[in-house]
Design a protein around this motif. Structure first.
Motif, mmCIF file in Angstrom:
data_model
loop_
_atom_site.group_PDB
_atom_site.id
_atom_site.type_symbol
_atom_site.label_atom_id
_atom_site.label_comp_id
_atom_site.label_asym_id
_atom_site.label_seq_id
_atom_site.Cartn_x
_atom_site.Cartn_y
_atom_site.Cartn_z
ATOM 1 N N PHE A 60 -69.351 9.574 -9.786
ATOM 2 C CA PHE A 60 -69.493 10.962 -10.203
ATOM 3 C C PHE A 60 -69.009 11.925 -9.124
ATOM 4 C CE2 PHE A 60 -72.585 8.406 -12.498
ATOM 5 C CZ PHE A 60 -72.256 8.733 -13.797
ATOM 6 N N VAL A 61 -69.042 11.477 -7.866
ATOM 7 C CA VAL A 61 -68.427 12.282 -6.797
ATOM 8 C C VAL A 61 -66.922 12.361 -7.016
ATOM 9 C CG1 VAL A 61 -68.017 12.439 -4.316
ATOM 10 C CG2 VAL A 61 -70.260 11.713 -5.173
ATOM 11 N N THR A 62 -66.323 11.193 -7.306
ATOM 12 C CA THR A 62 -64.885 11.170 -7.582
ATOM 13 C C THR A 62 -64.544 12.037 -8.787
ATOM 14 O OG1 THR A 62 -64.695 8.939 -6.668
ATOM 15 C CG2 THR A 62 -62.937 9.677 -8.138
ATOM 16 N N PHE A 63 -65.362 11.920 -9.851
ATOM 17 C CA PHE A 63 -65.109 12.719 -11.050
ATOM 18 C C PHE A 63 -65.238 14.212 -10.757
ATOM 19 C CE2 PHE A 63 -66.499 14.838 -14.958
ATOM 20 C CZ PHE A 63 -65.486 14.451 -15.832
ATOM 21 N N GLY A 64 -66.233 14.573 -9.936
ATOM 22 C CA GLY A 64 -66.421 15.978 -9.580
ATOM 23 C C GLY A 64 -65.261 16.566 -8.802
ATOM 24 N N ASN A 77 -58.247 2.403 -7.988
ATOM 25 C CA ASN A 77 -57.765 1.503 -6.945
ATOM 26 C C ASN A 77 -56.426 2.018 -6.429
ATOM 27 O OD1 ASN A 77 -56.915 -0.610 -5.316
ATOM 28 N ND2 ASN A 77 -57.665 -2.189 -6.688
ATOM 29 N N THR A 78 -56.481 2.786 -5.354
ATOM 30 C CA THR A 78 -55.261 3.421 -4.838
ATOM 31 C C THR A 78 -54.255 2.386 -4.344
ATOM 32 O OG1 THR A 78 -56.359 3.675 -2.690
ATOM 33 C CG2 THR A 78 -56.458 5.549 -4.205
ATOM 34 N N ARG A 79 -54.738 1.278 -3.797
ATOM 35 C CA ARG A 79 -53.808 0.248 -3.310
ATOM 36 C C ARG A 79 -53.059 -0.393 -4.473
ATOM 37 N NH1 ARG A 79 -58.277 0.389 -0.222
ATOM 38 N NH2 ARG A 79 -58.011 0.458 2.052
ATOM 39 N N ILE A 82 -57.482 16.659 -5.726
ATOM 40 C CA ILE A 82 -57.018 15.326 -6.123
ATOM 41 C C ILE A 82 -56.855 14.430 -4.901
ATOM 42 C CG2 ILE A 82 -55.118 14.053 -7.184
ATOM 43 C CD1 ILE A 82 -54.714 16.421 -9.068
ATOM 44 N N THR A 83 -56.347 14.996 -3.806
ATOM 45 C CA THR A 83 -56.217 14.215 -2.574
ATOM 46 C C THR A 83 -57.584 13.781 -2.052
ATOM 47 O OG1 THR A 83 -54.199 15.430 -2.001
ATOM 48 C CG2 THR A 83 -55.305 14.217 -0.233
ATOM 49 N N ALA A 84 -58.571 14.686 -2.119
ATOM 50 C CA ALA A 84 -59.925 14.337 -1.685
ATOM 51 C C ALA A 84 -60.507 13.221 -2.550
ATOM 52 C CB ALA A 84 -60.825 15.570 -1.740
ATOM 53 N N ALA A 85 -60.280 13.291 -3.868
ATOM 54 C CA ALA A 85 -60.770 12.237 -4.761
ATOM 55 C C ALA A 85 -60.124 10.895 -4.428
ATOM 56 C CB ALA A 85 -60.491 12.622 -6.212
ATOM 57 N N LEU A 86 -58.829 10.896 -4.171
ATOM 58 C CA LEU A 86 -58.131 9.650 -3.834
ATOM 59 C C LEU A 86 -58.576 9.120 -2.469
ATOM 60 C CD1 LEU A 86 -54.509 10.500 -5.057
ATOM 61 C CD2 LEU A 86 -56.237 9.106 -6.208
ATOM 62 N N ALA A 87 -58.879 10.036 -1.531
ATOM 63 C CA ALA A 87 -59.359 9.595 -0.213
ATOM 64 C C ALA A 87 -60.726 8.921 -0.340
ATOM 65 C CB ALA A 87 -59.441 10.789 0.735
ATOM 66 N N VAL A 88 -61.599 9.491 -1.181
ATOM 67 C CA VAL A 88 -62.908 8.869 -1.413
ATOM 68 C C VAL A 88 -62.727 7.480 -2.014
ATOM 69 C CG1 VAL A 88 -65.010 9.017 -2.799
ATOM 70 C CG2 VAL A 88 -64.152 11.049 -1.633
ATOM 71 N N GLU A 89 -61.848 7.358 -3.004
ATOM 72 C CA GLU A 89 -61.643 6.075 -3.670
ATOM 73 C C GLU A 89 -60.984 5.053 -2.753
ATOM 74 O OE1 GLU A 89 -62.622 5.286 -7.113
ATOM 75 O OE2 GLU A 89 -63.826 6.863 -6.203
ATOM 76 N N HIS A 90 -60.129 5.510 -1.881
ATOM 77 C CA HIS A 90 -59.398 4.581 -1.005
ATOM 78 C C HIS A 90 -60.342 3.846 -0.061
ATOM 79 C CE1 HIS A 90 -55.706 3.088 0.842
ATOM 80 N NE2 HIS A 90 -56.239 3.320 2.034
ATOM 81 N N ASN A 91 -61.470 4.461 0.255
ATOM 82 C CA ASN A 91 -62.392 3.877 1.233
ATOM 83 C C ASN A 91 -63.631 3.260 0.585
ATOM 84 O OD1 ASN A 91 -61.172 4.738 3.958
ATOM 85 N ND2 ASN A 91 -61.212 6.661 2.833
ATOM 86 N N ARG A 92 -63.630 3.106 -0.729
ATOM 87 C CA ARG A 92 -64.768 2.490 -1.409
ATOM 88 C C ARG A 92 -64.574 0.977 -1.543
ATOM 89 N NH1 ARG A 92 -66.193 5.375 -6.943
ATOM 90 N NH2 ARG A 92 -67.727 3.671 -6.911
#
Length: 527
Positions: free
Chosen positions: A207-211, A265-267, A249-259
């Motif tokens: 939900f953080v990513t969605f926000g 799945n950014t990779r 969008i960059t912040a959302a991708l940064a959060v996902e990249h480190n989960r």
């Protein structure tokens, strides 16, 4: 896969029922928005708003549709797709009913948002229903048809939207949209999908990513939808919105990249195969925007939708033919050939349109528009199948694939319309400046034309010059789309040949040598 229905054996009658319901549900997911998109000028007049304000309707649909795809996969994995669809279909119905009584831009935007949310589920639901109509050995055909049904929304909307506007103006559109939503709800409740597995899917960080991701996509959608209308460099809020979209969008991708267990799945999304798939779909969506250019060209000639009905029937036949042929011949080995062939067909169609004049009429565009409808419908199913193969190998990337496909399809359509519209305006100004330079009273023909028009002679001549500049600009648009389609086709063809000749053959030779060595060892061991 969790969240997907099981695939038991069905009777023939039940398979037919699944196919019919799949078509109804898939069409409902896109037809309501298509009816609004093709009638924006009429809705602008009935709502009493400016041209920039009416563009918020398609933008609102895209905002909600793309964002909900981020949560849809996990929601159906945890709670089931039926619950999600029923909830948002009811929301869609309630918002549409409310709009019939509260007439204004705000309520119209609310309906678009509700439709975007439910449309995200209906597209997938239509795919599942259609797949149930086919036995296991032909299920790939069901996937192609389920994805292709949504491509029929725009030509269908152009066929009968004028008649709907005759019944209570804008209310005719919304009554029809309400009827579609109620029909789909009844179908989903009456014919239930087979049950599937469920798992606990949601995590708090989702939900953080969605926000972060949802408002970023909303800002980007607003920029693409309204940039051409308010003009890119003239409105300060466009720049702020684009900057905000990039940051969010960059912040959302940064959060996902480190989960450890990312929602996106950014990779995986940035590996070469998936990146190429996303770029190819995006380019083809830009090529498909030629259809909106054709509409603008015919409207510049003074034609209305009623005078184009036969043309839209031709486009509909082309889209159905492309979808059916793609489904009949789809196999994993034939996917590259189908994609390349569809691009070649669209390139030919766009090129045939690139020499239009002020004498061009809808009947002159039958062949070209058939080819464009055919090619556009033909590419969607194979593209989806080619990407979904990677998901089957790694099911955890289903959310990533769903969002990527939605962005390239939905936002790609907005991007294509924005690019072609902007290019048309730029070329119209260029051609207009050249034409006006030659309109001088020292030219006897120009002087005679003005005198023959009386008091309105100068204005009439200016209108003719504007019309001719627009025609030349649309020809440039069609030619640019031809070049883009050919370049995309050459890229895909080159990649396919590289894979076959350079990558696959050495592997095949290595496997053959290994096999021969194993045979020799086995023979010597036997001796």
């Amino acid at each position: 896969m969790p969240g997907s229905p099981s695939t038991p054996l069905h009777t023939f009658e039940k398979r037919v029922a699944f196919l019919v319901v799949g078509f109804i549900v898939a069409i409902t997911g896109g037809l309501g928005n298509a009816l609004v998109s093709v009638n924006l000028p009429y809705l602008q007049g009935s709502l009493g708003v400016y041209s920039a304000e009416i563009q918020w309707l398609p933008a609102a649909y895209v905002m909600a549709n793309v964002s909900m795809n981020l949560l849809l996969v996990k929601f159906r994995q945890q709670y089931g797709l039926r619950l999600f669809t029923e909830l948002f279909l009811v929301l869609y119905v309630v918002a549409t009913v409310a709009h019939l009584f509260v007439h204004g831009l705000g309520s119209a935007i609310a309906v678009r948002v509700a439709h975007g949310m439910s449309g995200a589920a209906l597209t997938t639901l239509g795919l599942y229903y259609t797949s149930q109509a086919f036995p296991a050995q032909h299920r790939l055909k069901g996937v192609v048809l389920g994805i292709g049904f949504s491509q029929l929304a725009i030509p269908m909307a152009r066929l009968f939207s004028s008649e709907l506007m005759e019944y209570g103006e804008w209310r005719g559109l919304y009554f029809f949209e309400l009827g579609l939503a109620l029909l789909s709800l009844a179908c989903v409740l009456f014919l239930k999908l087979p049950p599937g597995d469920r798992i606990k899917a949601f995590e708090k960080m989702d939900f953080v990513t969605f926000g972060l991701f949802a408002p970023g996509v909303a800002l980007l959608s607003a920029v693409l939808a309204l940039g051409r209308t308010v003009w890119w460099l003239e409105s300060r809020w466009l720049g702020y919105s684009l900057a905000g979209a990039i940051v969010l969008i960059t912040a959302a991708l940064a959060v996902e990249h480190n989960r450890a267990r990312p929602l996106l799945n950014t990779r995986w999304l940035t590996n070469a195969n998936i990146a190429r798939l996303a770029l190819s779909v995006l380019l083809i969506r830009v090529v498909q925007s030629e259809a909106s250019g054709t509409v603008g060209f015919l409207q510049a000639l003074g034609l209305n939708n009623d005078q184009m009905l036969e043309l839209w029937w031709i486009v509909m036949f082309g889209a159905v033919a492309g979808m059916v042929i793609s489904a009949l011949y789809i196999t994993p080995a034939r996917i590259p050939g189908q994609l390349i062939f569809s691009l070649a067909v669209m390139a030919l169609g766009a090129y045939l349109d690139s020499d239009a004049t002020n004498l061009t009429r809808p009947s002159d565009l039958y062949i070209s528009q058939f080819l464009l409808g055919f090619g556009g419908a033909m590419f969607v199913g194979p593209t989806f199948v080619s990407g979904f193969g990677a998901v089957i190998a790694a099911p955890n990337n289903l959310v990533s694939f769903s969002v990527m496909f939605s962005i390239t399809q939905t936002l790609g359509s907005l991007l294509g319309t924005a690019l072609t519209g902007t290019f048309q305006v730029w070329r119209e100004k260029y051609h207009s400046s050249i034409l006006v330079e030659h309109l001088t009273l020292l030219d006897p023909q120009v002087a005679a034309r003005i005198q023959s028009g009386g008091s309105q002679g100068l204005a009439s001549l200016g209108a003719v010059a504007t019309r001719e500049a627009n025609i030349l600009a649309y020809n440039d648009v069609f030619l640019a789309i031809t070049v883009l389609a050919l370049l995309t086709m050459a890229w895909l063809l080159g990649r396919y040949l590289w894979t076959v000749c350079v990558v696959c053959q050495p592997k095949a030779a290595h496997n053959a040598q290994t096999g021969m060595a194993n045979v020799s060892l086995n023979n010597s061991g036997s001796r």
